[in-house]
Design a protein around this motif. Structure first.
Motif, short mmCIF file in Angstrom:
data_model
loop_
_atom_site.label_atom_id
_atom_site.label_comp_id
_atom_site.label_asym_id
_atom_site.label_seq_id
_atom_site.Cartn_x
_atom_site.Cartn_y
_atom_site.Cartn_z
N ILE A 7 0.85 -1.20 0.00
CA ILE A 7 0.00 0.00 0.00
C ILE A 7 0.88 1.25 0.00
N VAL A 8 1.88 1.27 0.90
CA VAL A 8 2.81 2.40 0.96
C VAL A 8 3.51 2.57 -0.39
N GLY A 9 3.99 1.45 -0.95
CA GLY A 9 4.71 1.50 -2.23
C GLY A 9 3.86 2.05 -3.35
N ILE A 10 2.57 1.68 -3.39
CA ILE A 10 1.69 2.14 -4.46
C ILE A 10 1.55 3.66 -4.42
N TYR A 11 1.36 4.21 -3.23
CA TYR A 11 1.20 5.67 -3.14
C TYR A 11 2.51 6.40 -3.40
N ALA B 188 -3.64 -5.07 -2.65
CA ALA B 188 -3.36 -3.70 -2.22
C ALA B 188 -3.81 -2.70 -3.28
N LEU B 189 -3.56 -3.04 -4.56
CA LEU B 189 -3.96 -2.15 -5.65
C LEU B 189 -5.48 -2.06 -5.74
N THR B 190 -6.17 -3.18 -5.46
CA THR B 190 -7.64 -3.17 -5.45
C THR B 190 -8.16 -2.22 -4.38
N LEU B 191 -7.54 -2.25 -3.18
CA LEU B 191 -7.95 -1.34 -2.12
C LEU B 191 -7.80 0.11 -2.56
N ALA B 192 -6.66 0.43 -3.21
CA ALA B 192 -6.42 1.80 -3.66
C ALA B 192 -7.49 2.25 -4.66
N ILE B 193 -7.94 1.33 -5.52
CA ILE B 193 -8.91 1.68 -6.55
C ILE B 193 -10.32 1.80 -5.97
N LEU C 31 5.81 16.04 -2.63
CA LEU C 31 4.73 15.13 -2.96
C LEU C 31 5.05 13.71 -2.51
N THR C 32 6.28 13.26 -2.75
CA THR C 32 6.68 11.91 -2.36
C THR C 32 6.60 11.74 -0.84
N VAL C 33 7.09 12.73 -0.10
CA VAL C 33 7.05 12.65 1.36
C VAL C 33 5.60 12.61 1.85
N GLY C 34 4.76 13.48 1.29
CA GLY C 34 3.35 13.49 1.69
C GLY C 34 2.66 12.19 1.34
N MET C 35 2.92 11.66 0.14
CA MET C 35 2.34 10.38 -0.27
C MET C 35 2.79 9.26 0.64
N GLY C 36 4.08 9.30 1.03
CA GLY C 36 4.59 8.28 1.94
C GLY C 36 3.87 8.30 3.27
N GLY C 37 3.64 9.50 3.81
CA GLY C 37 2.90 9.61 5.07
C GLY C 37 1.47 9.13 4.92
N PHE C 38 0.83 9.47 3.80
CA PHE C 38 -0.55 9.05 3.55
C PHE C 38 -0.64 7.52 3.45
N GLY C 39 0.26 6.93 2.66
CA GLY C 39 0.26 5.47 2.49
C GLY C 39 0.54 4.74 3.78
N LEU C 40 1.47 5.28 4.60
CA LEU C 40 1.81 4.64 5.87
C LEU C 40 0.62 4.64 6.81
N ALA C 41 -0.12 5.75 6.87
CA ALA C 41 -1.29 5.82 7.74
C ALA C 41 -2.36 4.82 7.31
N LEU D 124 -0.85 1.11 8.15
CA LEU D 124 -0.52 0.77 9.53
C LEU D 124 -1.56 -0.11 10.22
N PRO D 125 -2.87 0.20 10.12
CA PRO D 125 -3.86 -0.63 10.81
C PRO D 125 -3.85 -2.09 10.38
N PHE D 126 -3.61 -2.34 9.09
CA PHE D 126 -3.64 -3.71 8.61
C PHE D 126 -2.50 -4.53 9.23
N ALA D 127 -1.33 -3.91 9.35
CA ALA D 127 -0.21 -4.62 9.97
C ALA D 127 -0.40 -4.75 11.48
N LEU D 128 -0.83 -3.68 12.15
CA LEU D 128 -0.98 -3.71 13.61
C LEU D 128 -2.06 -4.68 14.05
N PHE D 129 -3.21 -4.67 13.36
CA PHE D 129 -4.29 -5.56 13.76
C PHE D 129 -3.98 -7.02 13.42
N ALA D 130 -3.11 -7.23 12.43
CA ALA D 130 -2.66 -8.60 12.15
C ALA D 130 -1.74 -9.09 13.26
#
Length: 673
Positions: free
Chosen positions: A247-251, A325-330, A357-367, A370-376
């Motif tokens: 997800i982070v990589g896609i953004y 992950a790409l499906t989620l983004a779409i 833009l890259t830094v902002g996208m990275g922050g957006f993708g990380l947020a 994060l829940p998918f990894a933490l709740f797993a």
């Protein structure tokens, strides 16, 4: 309505993806001594198609741009006979644009018949503007075409850099002294601090997106899939973390094309961010986003995209997880798209451009990830998640009001750059007051929108938020008046500057200071009064410039220094006012490309790049009238740092002046002796 946004977003994406998906070639068929066929062949790569010149569509239906040919100087050396004829196109229903379209696959042939009027003509020059698409993206491009009438080589006209252009370009170069100050400028730490702030803003945007109905329900479903369907818990956790990483990589990947744009010319992001029509386009898109959030229509990408990605996700392994992950983004685009649009539009500035833009996208993708990894990792936490419900639609509507408020910022940018006078400061603030009054009424349940559930008793959180919005409206009200409280420091940079007002102003300079908007005029005044110069590279649409003027320059001790000790020269790099014709010229960049200097903004942006090798604003230089740099350049900073910087520059100027006076006296004594 959905197709309007699809087309707009495809346009913005295509601006940076344009490549040779279509290869053009030309030939000439002689029909008689005076008549010729100009033949244009288009070779189209596999899976792409080129659109025909005419489309039979209903009025109001969005369609791709047709192929369009323009011939140079017809009626002088030759005349066009009829219009451009084309080979037979394919006509069928297009799922993206949802209408019947005519297009070409693999190859297209276009023919224009001409009659030669001048027997000495050697060639004909034309251009083609076209759009080509595959199932996922489109490109827009323009190509110059040449036709040889006499069989010789076609000579295309180059932009000339003549003596006049060379002289005008040379006049922009200053004989700077003490340039070590420029090379030792310590702006990198400030840039790093700004990037940290952008990452945080992107991260907050991602957290807000998590609370929307497009994303929130996906969290427990996806985590349960990984933990229960992966065979064992360890593998499920690994897959969930990998899913988050994708997800982070896609953004992050979405920002890569802008780095290619950034390398074309250092001032390109400033040109984009201050482009009048692009700002108007952003205004329209953000209004469109807002009404989507209000629930009047659903904003989605073509369903075929999501279906294809969903099928691909069943492949399994790393590839399958990537497509999940790409499906989620779409499928979450209807909620994340407007937030990403805000991030994109806010990053199109000259202060960091693609990196921002890259830094902002990275922050957006990380947020988002994060829940998918933490709740797993901690599946028991799923029980603490609030249940989906009406609160998610409330979140969307609130975002809609914020998008609507932001839309007027882009319209204000266009108004400032073109000096239309439509959105003076008080009018802009008045519109914001109306928007946030409506938001407060919504939060308190007085007005409602299509997807709102039945009325319920207001909870503490909603009441507290409504009170906060009402307090913000009260804070805005003094901005309608011409008083000392009208500055609205918390919002500096968002409304138009204080001097862009419906009330009469002493000057059109920040804070009523005496300033010059032409370097030569300011330099002459500084020489005549023996004062140091504060060279201010700024912009009408520069947010940080307004923040500096309204928060830092307004401090009494700084204001007094600027008013009494310095000559302020403010050069607006985004001013679209045309230069007099005798001052327009062509400038050859270091990369060999020729840039047309046609506006005041073009001139001062080039002036900044030539002398100070930068294109960011705000950018401040202290110099003496004899071009001696007095301190390191300064950018966006706090008032204490800025005051010390001004004082140091003034001290250096006085030392230089004293040395000059001693040298002059010594020279005079020698002359007498």
């Amino acid at each position: 309505m959905r197709n309007v946004l699809v087309a707009c977003l495809l346009f913005l994406t295509a601006f940076v993806h344009a490549q040779d998906q279509v290869t053009w070639s030309t030939s000439v068929e002689k029909l008689s001594e005076t008549e010729y066929n100009l033949v244009i062949n288009a070779e189209i790569i596999e899976h792409w198609h080129l659109y025909a010149q005419e489309q039979s569509i209903e009025e109001g239906v969005m369609a791709p741009n047709p192929t369009e040919f323009t011939f140079k100087n017809p009626g002088v050396d030759y005349e066009l006979i009829g219009s451009v004829e084309e080979s037979e196109p394919i006509t069928e229903f297009d799922e993206v644009f949802e209408t019947d379209l005519s297009y070409f696959n693999n190859e297209a042939v276009f023919t224009q018949k001409i009659k030669v009027l001048n027997p000495d003509i050697k060639s004909v020059i034309a251009s083609v503007e076209y759009q080509a698409c595959d199932d996922e993206r489109c490109i827009f491009n323009a190509v110059e075409l040449g036709f040889s009438i006499d069989g010789g080589p076609v000579v295309f006209e180059d932009k000339e850099v003549g003596e006049k252009s060379l002289d005008l370009a040379a006049s922009l170069e200053l004989p700077l002294q003490s340039v070590d100050y420029i090379s030792s400028s310590g702006s990198k730490s400030e840039e790093g601090s700004g990037l940290t702030g952008l990452f945080v803003l992107g991260f907050l945007g991602g957290l807000i997106a998590l609370l929307t109905p497009c994303v929130f329900p996906m969290i427990p479903l996806t985590v349960s899939f990984f933990t229960k369907q992966s065979g064992d818990k360890k593998k499920g956790i690994t897959n969930a973390i990998l899913y988050g990483a994708f997800i982070v990589g896609i953004y992050l990947v979405l920002s890569i094309p802008f780095h290619f744009l950034d390398s074309i010319a250092p001032e390109i992001f400033n040109n984009i961010s201050t482009n009048v029509w692009l700002n108007i386009l952003f205004f329209v898109i953000f209004v469109f986003f807002a009404f989507s959030f209000f629930g009047y229509y659903e904003l989605t990408l073509p369903s075929s995209w999501g279906n294809k990605m969903d099928k691909a996700s069943s492949t399994g392994g790393f590839i399958g997880i990537f497509f999940m992950a790409l499906t989620l983004a779409i499928v979450s685009f209807s909620c994340t798209g407007p937030i990403l649009g805000s991030l994109l539009a806010g990053s199109l500035t000259s202060d960091g451009g693609a990196t921002q833009l890259t830094v902002g996208m990275g922050g957006f993708g990380l947020a988002l990830a994060l829940p998918f990894a933490l709740f797993a990792l901690f599946p028991n936490w799923l029980n603490s998640l609030p249940k989906s419900g009406g609160w998610m639609n409330t979140t969307k509507v609130i975002l809609g009001f914020l998008e609507l408020a932001l839309a007027f910022k882009f319209l204000s940018n266009a108004d400032l750059v073109e000096h239309w006078g439509l959105l003076k400061r008080e009018i802009f603030i008045g519109i914001w007051i109306v928007i946030f009054v409506l938001l407060a009424l919504y939060v308190f349940g007085i007005i409602r929108f299509p997807h709102d559930g039945p009325k319920k008793k207001l909870g503490f959180t909603r009441i507290a938020f409504g009170v906060l919005v009402a307090a913000f409206v009260i804070y805005l009200i003094p901005g309608l008046k011409k008083t000392s409280e009208s500055n609205l420091k918390l919002l500096s940079g968002f409304p138009p500057p204080v001097f862009y007002s419906i009330y009469p102003q002493e000057s059109d300079c920040p804070l009523g200071l005496n300033c010059f908007k032409d370097f030569e005029e300011g330099l002459s005044y500084a020489k005549a009064n023996n004062k140091p110069i504060l060279l201010d590279f700024t912009g009408w649409a520069c947010v940080n410039c307004r923040k500096m003027e309204e928060n830092v320059w307004s401090e009494p001790r700084i204001y007094n220094l600027l008013n009494d000790e310095y000559v302020l020269i403010s050069l607006y790099v985004d001013d679209r006012k045309q230069l007099p014709e005798d001052q327009q010229f062509n400038y050859k960049n270091g990369n060999g490309k020729v840039k047309e200097i046609r506006t005041i903004g073009d001139k001062w942006a080039t002036f900044q790049a030539i002398n100070f090798k930068t294109a960011s604003q705000p950018y401040y230089i202290l110099m003496s009238p004899d071009f001696n740099i007095l301190n390191t350049p300064q950018q966006y900073t706090d008032d204490a740092t800025y005051y010390d910087w001004l004082k140091k520059g003034l001290e250096n100027f006085k030392k230089e002046d004293e040395v000059f006076s001693v040298d002059s006296e010594f020279s005079d004594d020698n002359a007498i002796n």
